[in-house]
Scaffold this active site. Structure first.
Site, PDB file in Angstrom:
ATOM      1  N   GLU A  85       0.819  -1.209   0.000  1.00  0.00           N
ATOM      2  CA  GLU A  85       0.000   0.000   0.000  1.00  0.00           C
ATOM      3  C   GLU A  85       0.853   1.260   0.000  1.00  0.00           C
ATOM      4  O   GLU A  85       2.026   1.235   0.378  1.00  0.00           O
ATOM      5  CB  GLU A  85      -0.935  -0.019   1.205  1.00  0.00           C
ATOM      6  CG  GLU A  85      -0.217  -0.278   2.497  1.00  0.00           C
ATOM      7  CD  GLU A  85      -1.162  -0.645   3.628  1.00  0.00           C
ATOM      8  OE1 GLU A  85      -1.908  -1.631   3.489  1.00  0.00           O
ATOM      9  OE2 GLU A  85      -1.132   0.055   4.640  1.00  0.00           O
ATOM     10  N   CYS A  98       3.553   8.485   0.673  1.00  0.00           N
ATOM     11  CA  CYS A  98       4.250   7.583   1.591  1.00  0.00           C
ATOM     12  C   CYS A  98       4.369   6.234   0.871  1.00  0.00           C
ATOM     13  O   CYS A  98       3.368   5.620   0.516  1.00  0.00           O
ATOM     14  CB  CYS A  98       3.439   7.477   2.881  1.00  0.00           C
ATOM     15  SG  CYS A  98       4.159   6.362   4.061  1.00  0.00           S
ATOM     16  N   CYS A 105       7.620  -6.658   6.631  1.00  0.00           N
ATOM     17  CA  CYS A 105       8.837  -5.988   7.105  1.00  0.00           C
ATOM     18  C   CYS A 105       9.589  -6.924   8.042  1.00  0.00           C
ATOM     19  O   CYS A 105       8.980  -7.537   8.922  1.00  0.00           O
ATOM     20  CB  CYS A 105       8.478  -4.702   7.825  1.00  0.00           C
ATOM     21  SG  CYS A 105       9.944  -3.798   8.386  1.00  0.00           S
ATOM     22  N   CYS A 109       8.496  -4.542  14.428  1.00  0.00           N
ATOM     23  CA  CYS A 109       8.274  -3.666  15.587  1.00  0.00           C
ATOM     24  C   CYS A 109       6.931  -4.036  16.233  1.00  0.00           C
ATOM     25  O   CYS A 109       5.959  -4.335  15.534  1.00  0.00           O
ATOM     26  CB  CYS A 109       8.271  -2.206  15.168  1.00  0.00           C
ATOM     27  SG  CYS A 109       9.830  -1.719  14.408  1.00  0.00           S
ATOM     28  N   CYS A 112       3.499  -2.299  15.073  1.00  0.00           N
ATOM     29  CA  CYS A 112       3.294  -2.010  13.653  1.00  0.00           C
ATOM     30  C   CYS A 112       2.611  -3.151  12.905  1.00  0.00           C
ATOM     31  O   CYS A 112       2.978  -4.320  13.071  1.00  0.00           O
ATOM     32  CB  CYS A 112       4.648  -1.712  13.029  1.00  0.00           C
ATOM     33  SG  CYS A 112       4.580  -1.535  11.252  1.00  0.00           S
ATOM     34  N   CYS A 329       1.112   2.397   8.454  1.00  0.00           N
ATOM     35  CA  CYS A 329       1.627   1.522   7.410  1.00  0.00           C
ATOM     36  C   CYS A 329       1.245   0.059   7.639  1.00  0.00           C
ATOM     37  O   CYS A 329       1.284  -0.447   8.739  1.00  0.00           O
ATOM     38  CB  CYS A 329       3.129   1.669   7.276  1.00  0.00           C
ATOM     39  SG  CYS A 329       4.077   1.005   8.635  1.00  0.00           S
TER      40      CYS A 329
HETATM   41  S1  SF4 Z   1       7.597   0.427  12.058  1.00  0.00           S
HETATM   42 FE1  SF4 Z   1       6.793  -1.282  10.822  1.00  0.00          FE
HETATM   43  S2  SF4 Z   1       7.491  -0.887   8.734  1.00  0.00           S
HETATM   44 FE2  SF4 Z   1       8.700   0.441  10.098  1.00  0.00          FE
HETATM   45  S3  SF4 Z   1      10.541  -0.788  10.549  1.00  0.00           S
HETATM   46 FE3  SF4 Z   1       9.073  -1.280  12.205  1.00  0.00          FE
HETATM   47  S4  SF4 Z   1       7.956  -3.114  11.465  1.00  0.00           S
HETATM   48 FE4  SF4 Z   1       9.007  -2.208   9.694  1.00  0.00          FE
END
Ligand code: SF4
Length: 341
Positions: A85, A98, A105, A109, A112, A329
Site C-alpha cells: 500500500e 508515503c 517488514c 516492531c 506495527c 503503514c
Molecule cells: S515500524 Fe513497521 S514498517 Fe517500520 S521498521 Fe518497524 S515493522 Fe518495519
C-alpha cells in the site's frame, strides 16, 4: 532502470543515447502507459522496448479516502498476488506520497501492522517507482503533481537498500519526476551500516530515525532490531549522516500509552538528545487491529511535549492523519490479507 542504466541498454541495442531520455520523458513526464504512444520513436525501436520492458506492474485493488479528504490510501496487488500500500497525504499545497519498499517488514516492531507477518519479499525498483507514477497520474488529472516522498510505508528501506537508492535516483532525475533530494525522506528503524552507507552516497535526502524509546531497555522491548543495533551506535551513525550531508536529523517518537509516554521517559529523552541538532516528531499511536496497545491521552501527549520544549528540543506533533482509513503503514494490506485467507 535509472537513466544511466537505460542509456547503457539503449547503446547495447544499437540506438543513440538520447532515446533513453525520450523514453524517460514519455513514461515519467507525459505519463504514457504504452510504447505505441511514444510517437517520436520509430516502430523498430518501439518493438525492441516492447520485447524487453513491460508496464504496469501494479494493479490498483482499492482506494480509501479519509473523512477530512486529506488522505487517500491505495492498496496495490503485485504480479505475484502479494499486496502493498501507499498513502497520498494532501496538506495545503503539499502532495506527499508515503511509499512501501517491501512486502511486510523484517523489523517486526511490536506496534506495527507491517511487521506482524515479517518480511515476505523486497519490492523491485519498478514496484517502488510505480506507486508514485500511478499517484502522480491521478494528481495530474486535477492539475497537481507529487512533490514530496517519504519512505515510511511498509518495509525497512535499509533492508532493500539498492532498490531504494535506485528509485530515489529516478525520483530525483530531471527527466523523470524531478523531486528534489530535500523533499525526499527515508525513515529507518536504525540499521547502522545502512545509515553509514547512505551518508556516503551522492544523495542528500532527509533521514528520519524511528527512535520510539528514551533508552535501550525500552527500545529493545518494542523494536527487535534494537538488539542488533544498540542505541548508542545508532545515534552515532545518525550524527555521522548529519555531519556528512548537512541535513538535520528527525527522530520519530510514537507515543504508546504505558510503554514510553511517562514523564520520566520525556525527561530521559530530553537528556539523550540535548546538544543534538535535531527535531523530535511526536506521533500519538494509531491503534492497529489485534495489537493490544493504545494511544495516550491528549493531556499526556501535551505534557510530554512540554518537557522536551523546556529542554530546548524542537518538537513537532503529527496527529496521525487518515485514522478512519487505517492509514498507519501495513494496516490495509493486513486487513485485506485477513479477508483473503
Ligand atoms: S515500524 Fe513497521 S514498517 Fe517500520 S521498521 Fe518497524 S515493522 Fe518495519
Amino acid at each position: 532502470m535509472t537513466l544511466v542504466e537505460l542509456q547503457e541498454w539503449v547503446a547495447q541495442a544499437g540506438e543513440k543515447s538520447f532515446r533513453a531520455t525520450q523514453a524517460f520523458e514519455w513514461v515519467y513526464g507525459k505519463g504514457v502507459h504504452s510504447f505505441d504512444a511514444m510517437s517520436n520513436m520509430g516502430k523498430e525501436l518501439r518493438e525492441k522496448f516492447k520485447a524487453s520492458f513491460a508496464f504496469p506492474v501494479l494493479k490498483l485493488l482499492k482506494t480509501l479516502h479519509s473523512e477530512d479528504g486529506e488522505t487517500i490510501k491505495f492498496l496495490w496487488e503485485l504480479l505475484d498476488g502479494k499486496l502493498v500500500e501507499s498513502v497520498l497525504i494532501m496538506s495545503r499545497d503539499r502532495r506527499t506520497v508515503c511509499i512501501s519498499c517491501q512486502v511486510g517488514c523484517p523489523a517486526r516492531c511490536a506496534f506495527c501492522a507491517s511487521g506482524k507477518e515479517g518480511l515476505l519479499r523486497n519490492l523491485t525498483v519498478a514496484e517502488i517507482v510505480e506507486q508514485v507514477l500511478h499517484i502522480d497520474r491521478f494528481l495530474k488529472e486535477k492539475g497537481e503533481r507529487v512533490c514530496h516522498l517519504v519512505f515510511m510505508g511498509m518495509g525497512e528501506p535499509m533492508e532493500n537498500y539498492d532498490a531504494v537508492v535506485k528509485s530515489i535516483q529516478i525520483f530525483n532525475a530531471p527527466e523523470a519526476f524531478h523531486i528534489s533530494q530535500r523533499r525526499i525522506t527515508v525513515s529507518t528503524v536504525g540499521v547502522v551500516e545502512g545509515i553509514r552507507k547512505l551518508a556516503d552516497e551522492e544523495l542528500k535526502v532527509n533521514l528520519v530515525l524511528s527512535l520510539h524509546a528514551p533508552n535501550q531497555h525500552i527500545r529493545k522491548k518494542i523494536i527487535p532490531y534494537a538488539r542488533r543495533y544498540p542505541l548508542e551506535e545508532v545515534l552515532d551513525a545518525m550524527e555521522e549522516y548529519s555531519c556528512k550531508t548537512h541535513r538535520d536529523i528527525t527522530y520519530e517518537y510514537t507515543l504508546i500509552a504505558g510503554i514510553n509516554d511517562q514523564i520520566d521517559h520525556a525527561k530521559e529523552l530530553a537528556r539523550l538528545l540535548q546538544q543534538k541538532q535535531c527535531t523530535v516528531n511526536l506521533i500519538p499511536y494509531n491503534p492497529v487491529l489485534n495489537l493490544n496497545l493504545s494511544r495516550p491521552s491528549k493531556e499526556r501527549i501535551e505534557t510530554f511535549r512540554a518537557i522536551l520544549e523546556e529542554a530546548d528540543i524542537t518538537t513537532t506533533w503529527r496527529y496521525t492523519k487518515g485514522k478512519d482509513i487505517a492509514a498507519a503503514c501495513g494496516q490495509l494490506a493486513l486487513q485485506k490479507a485477513d479477508t483473503l485467507i
